[in-house]
Design a protein around this motif. Sequence first.
Motif, PDB file in Angstrom:
ATOM      1  N   LEU A   5       0.730  -1.114  -0.133  1.00  0.00           N
ATOM      2  CA  LEU A   5      -0.069   0.714  -0.375  1.00  0.00           C
ATOM      3  C   LEU A   5       0.827   1.055   0.252  1.00  0.00           C
ATOM      4  N   THR A   8       0.523   6.967   2.941  1.00  0.00           N
ATOM      5  CA  THR A   8      -1.784   7.294   3.042  1.00  0.00           C
ATOM      6  C   THR A   8      -2.311   6.577   4.013  1.00  0.00           C
ATOM      7  N   SER A   9      -2.443   4.704   2.708  1.00  0.00           N
ATOM      8  CA  SER A   9      -3.258   3.977   3.256  1.00  0.00           C
ATOM      9  C   SER A   9      -2.424   3.241   4.793  1.00  0.00           C
ATOM     10  N   TYR A  10      -1.517   3.190   4.672  1.00  0.00           N
ATOM     11  CA  TYR A  10      -0.670   2.847   5.973  1.00  0.00           C
ATOM     12  C   TYR A  10      -1.572   4.019   7.246  1.00  0.00           C
ATOM     13  N   GLU A  55      -9.540   5.829  -1.211  1.00  0.00           N
ATOM     14  CA  GLU A  55      -8.293   5.417  -0.100  1.00  0.00           C
ATOM     15  C   GLU A  55      -9.463   4.043   0.279  1.00  0.00           C
ATOM     16  N   ARG A  58     -10.933   1.576  -1.440  1.00  0.00           N
ATOM     17  CA  ARG A  58     -10.306   0.561  -2.052  1.00  0.00           C
ATOM     18  C   ARG A  58      -9.365  -0.342  -1.201  1.00  0.00           C
ATOM     19  N   LEU A  59      -9.027   0.070   0.375  1.00  0.00           N
ATOM     20  CA  LEU A  59      -8.927  -0.591   1.481  1.00  0.00           C
ATOM     21  C   LEU A  59     -10.014  -1.581   1.467  1.00  0.00           C
TER      22      LEU A  59
END
Lengths: 187, 187
Positions: A5, A8-10, A55, A58-59
């Motif tokens: 990922l 920013t996803s994290y 986001e 997507r997650l």
Amino acid sequence: MSTDLSMTSYALLGLLALDARTREEGLTGYEIKQRADRTMRFYWTSPAMSQIYTELDRLAEADLVMSQDAAEGRRRARRFTLSETGLATLEEWLATPPEDPIPVLKHPVALRLMLGAMASPESTIGVLDDYLEQLSRRREELQQVRALLADRHEARYPARVAQWGLSYFDSEREIAEQLRKDIHDNG
Amino acid sequence: MSTDLSMTSYALLGLLALDARTREEGLTGYEIKQRADRTMRFYWTSPAMSQIYTELDRLAEADLVMSQDAAEGRRRARRFTLSETGLATLEEWLATPPEDPIPVLKHPVALRLMLGAMASPESTIGVLDDYLEQLSRRREELQQVRALLADRHEARYPARVAQWGLSYFDSEREIAEQLRKDIHDNG
DNA sequence: TGTAGCATGTAAGCCGTTACATGATTGA
DNA sequence: TCAATCATGTAACGGCTTACATGCTACA
């Protein structure tokens, strides 16, 4: 696991993880944005709302977060919580030290200072003064965040990050003042 | 004038302007990349080669830089120099203080530290140690740049920026060590 | 003779932003 | 009743990166 990922996803997973320790319902995209504005922006970025929603979709698609539509009666809202896979992914990421741990710094004032010789000392000093003013404003904002976290044991890591930010602002103030004086004295 | 360029465009114009004070032939894209790698990356970014060429084309299109094909005998090369419009644009930009002078900081270590409670103190300390090591490496690189600039009066502004960077690295080292100890002592 | 460095470029794609659009709820 | 806040989303686009492709020159 771990389809690599973006940072920013994290970061978003991280905000969800932090929240999960005190609440159960999860967070809406809107609330995530507020959390990001309050703290994350000081050492990362606060992504645009539109990006947060994208986001989160997507997650959710990757089963890293679960979304749940708001209970009736309330205003329409999707609340997001970390899934088990999401938690595992986050923990795995935490356990993997960053390949290049040096922060990315984009410093518009330093960029201008580089070309100071092309401008008058006065105008360069003006830029530094503006910067100093902004700095103290930002420092105060962060100081308030810090104060909210102080002495809450569960929040000691976020408090440390806030401390880090304060230290950064202090260091910036100091060097900016030094350089200001240097330019004032020596042109 | 001033079709609102990106910061990176101004940065490139700036590198050309700095060079123009000591040389006349201008710089190739390749050389610009080298300059950026040497100094600019410490407080901005060093753009990818491909972006530098794209950007230079755009600047040439807007008549902010002039390109000139290499003299015969030499290897094929386009040398870029600031045009008068380019210089004027750069000076105008310098005279306009930045609207939001706070640097953008993306700090992967701070981001992880925020979630330190999810990992073992040892692993968090490990991340900090890696960071400290990278820091001292970077500091040394910048120190060498700084040394090259020292005592050259025409280079006093770039030297100041280098000084700024060194101060930043020092401050980071200090706070990272403090936090390391704090985590070691208090978990 | 062959490798490292000089030099330029194209293509695909990600990350993130701004602008735009919509609508519900709260409280002054 | 009207503004602020809560809440979600789409579209267009900019900036920047990686991967890929090409070829010359110096020098060991």
